[in-house]
Design an enzyme around this catalytic site. Sequence first.
Site, PDB file in Angstrom:
ATOM      1  CE1 TYR C  34      -4.024  -1.880   0.739  1.00 51.71           C
ATOM      2  CE2 TYR C  34      -2.685  -3.062   2.328  1.00 51.71           C
ATOM      3  CZ  TYR C  34      -3.829  -2.954   1.596  1.00 51.71           C
ATOM      4  OH  TYR C  34      -4.789  -3.914   1.721  1.00 51.71           O
ATOM      5  NE  ARG C 224      -4.802   4.728  -3.788  1.00 52.60           N
ATOM      6  CZ  ARG C 224      -5.305   3.681  -3.141  1.00 52.60           C
ATOM      7  NH1 ARG C 224      -6.608   3.529  -3.038  1.00 52.60           N
ATOM      8  NH2 ARG C 224      -4.536   2.774  -2.607  1.00 52.60           N
ATOM      9  CE  LYS C 319      -4.237  -5.578  -2.100  1.00 52.08           C
ATOM     10  NZ  LYS C 319      -4.905  -4.342  -2.525  1.00 52.08           N
TER      11      LYS C 319
END
Lengths: 174, 310, 334
Positions: C34, C224, C319
Amino acid sequence: MTSRSVPQWPDAAPAPPPAGRCWTVFDLAARGTTARDWHRRLTVAGLDAELVTVPEPQLTGWIEALPPAFGELASRRHVGWRVAAVGPEHAVLALRACAVEAGLMDAELHLHADRRTHRRVYCPHCGATTLAAGDRFRCAGCARTLLVHDHVSLSSGRYLGSVDTPDAAPGAAR
Amino acid sequence: MTGDDRLTVAAVEQTTVDVRSYVLTSHRPLRPYEPGSHLVVGLDGVRTCYSLTDDGTAPDAYRISVRRTGRGGLSDALHDTVRVGGQLSVSGPRSAFPPVPHARHHLFVAAGIGITPILSHLGAARRWGRSCSVVYGYRSGAAAHLELVRRLAGADLVEAPGRTALASAVAEAVERQPVGTHLYACGPRAVLDLVTDRCAAAGWPPERVHVEHFTAPDLDAGAPFEVLVRSSGRRLPVPAGVSLLEVLERDGVAVDHLCRTGVCGRCRIGVLAGTPEHRDLVLPAALRDAADRMYPCVSRAGTAELELDL
Amino acid sequence: MTTAPRTPDTAPSYATPLAELAWPFEPGADTYRYWINVERGRRPVATAAGSWGRHVLEVDGGYPAVMAERTAILDREPRRCSALPHALPAAWEALEFGLAEIAPQRPDLFRLQRGDDGVLRWRNDLLGTRWSARTGDPLVDGAHPLAALAGQVQEDLFLLGPREDRLYVDAVAATFTGSWSSSFSLGMSFADLHSPVPRIRDSGMVDRTERFLLSLDPGDVYRRTNWSIYDSGRLDASLEASHRRDPGHAVRSATEHRYGSLRLRVELQHLVRLPATGALLFLIKTQLAAFADIVTVPQWAGQLRSVLAELPEDMAAYKGFARYRPGLLDWFDL
């Protein structure tokens, strides 16, 4: 691990600051004499303070009727009014949501939860809110069995729930 | 617009005996702006912020009103030199005095030429149906935009001719505002001090009171201190009487800036260690103790050293 | 314990054309963490299979399928769109911004006009939408202005409003979020919204991101990407719809070694500082690509395998692929 959106309450209730012009102190079936002590302290400080006491058996119904009742109360007050409340977390958070809805900000609120007995939980599957006693409960809207997440919306005073699926990571935006 | 832009002076109006309003247009579309925004006008190397007076939603022009001070400076130079058809170098609009959209009621207090950002707020409140009221203090015969304010505010306007009338109008107003009101005030320092004092006495939390200074106060030279620039590891002394912004510029550290008077907020930098002494007019009351940022054009250090996130 | 009957999973399977996929990994990078990987928007990026990023809101080849799915969800669950009362000006600014952004992309389908009378007229021949409204109207074609925009664009929409130097969720119109609840998020602070995300909540990253957002200049556009692994081509991975998903599906996909049917789920996020209201419009475009399709692009296959192999366990869990990572990596090596 507890999410930081879940309020952390100190063991002892901090006293309200002698600020503002007038106060309403809500005793929401609070333990001990905290609310009365707050009320006395504010009065001694020369502030105009009223005490509203809600006994435990009436608390659930009182919370349900709170949104219009609080709005009506706020409409008769002016800037300079402060609100204090002490009691179980679900009642304190419900009151906070109504206070913010009425236009009060954190600087005008003095809140303390002296215990966590129930949680008001939002069901994302049907949109209903249920007063839940444990980590697993039956949704009042869709009857699904939901799991309570460690995630709180202070603006609505509710926890998040959902059906327990292995791939549903309880999470927010990544 | 990000950098400086040239705008054409499409009209100049004598609004009162010492206030002129300038209508600035461009062949390019003008960017909308938040109510209470200002334009930074530059003339011969001097820059000054002027409030835009429209609500900003769909501007056909940028309108500013400038009072002649009689002390020279940019405002007087504008009166003396700028004519219809001429050009002005401007940057912005920038927003440093925005409305609080979720306020349950908006109380606007203007004194003198401080009416300019309040007029913008009033227009926006009317456009969006936000509940509002206005207290406008002025010298008789010298009230800029009075007819427009009267037309927009209607019954929600209290006019206060003279300082005494303004003081009592403010004192009365802050005692009876509905829960959830935010107050916005623009005027000379003495009026703003009066407003904040009255609000504090009536039990308002400072977060509800928003003031816009139209002149920056004269600041003392301050004590010397040192800064550590994180990226370069360089340690720079800041002598008394010299701003941190100047020291950084001389050392080749680029800091974006506009007003150099602590008003516009453009030069904000991050602070990693040490405690800044805030002397700007940008930080809201609730953030006057913030240690993570500062405006180096005017603010200095409360500790011997500051580490800067530059 | 009683459980209500499970609603059958009838959501259609969606695939983003690879040529339009916003590939989320830095060129040449074998790892992922991140970070505030933000950059200015409106700049096209070339990938191994095509390009992305020319527009803020983009009408791509998947538009008809995505809009059909969105309409079905909103008809069924109107609470996916909600707004605080004070968000009306920002919602209107978002609506006008969004329609002006997409209208020139398909002049054959869309028409946006502002009349001399101040009335805004919108026409979308693909969806059969036609309405006219005045800036500030509380309803546009029967919907809140942000919901009206959601009905015309592929992106999920969020309005963040500044209050006392913090950001709050003032309005939401979202149908394709990841495994979180957008309808719960209305009114929440930016910090509380992100509190359940591992690694980022205690790293100061949420605060830094919020500072960054609050410092954006009027009109600024940033973007992003983010990504996760998902077990189907269903666009709606939200917590709202989690009861509609088959809980055994992901496990079966893994145990039956059907790794090629796993999806890379990419979020292309844009942030726009709306100049007239100061609100931040946050847009998420969700893209889905099957692993079986991704590995047809050799550079992507190698990079994705490296990233998945290296990712720390807690992030792999978040994830969505920690449980079957070894098998998945073996599949790449076949």
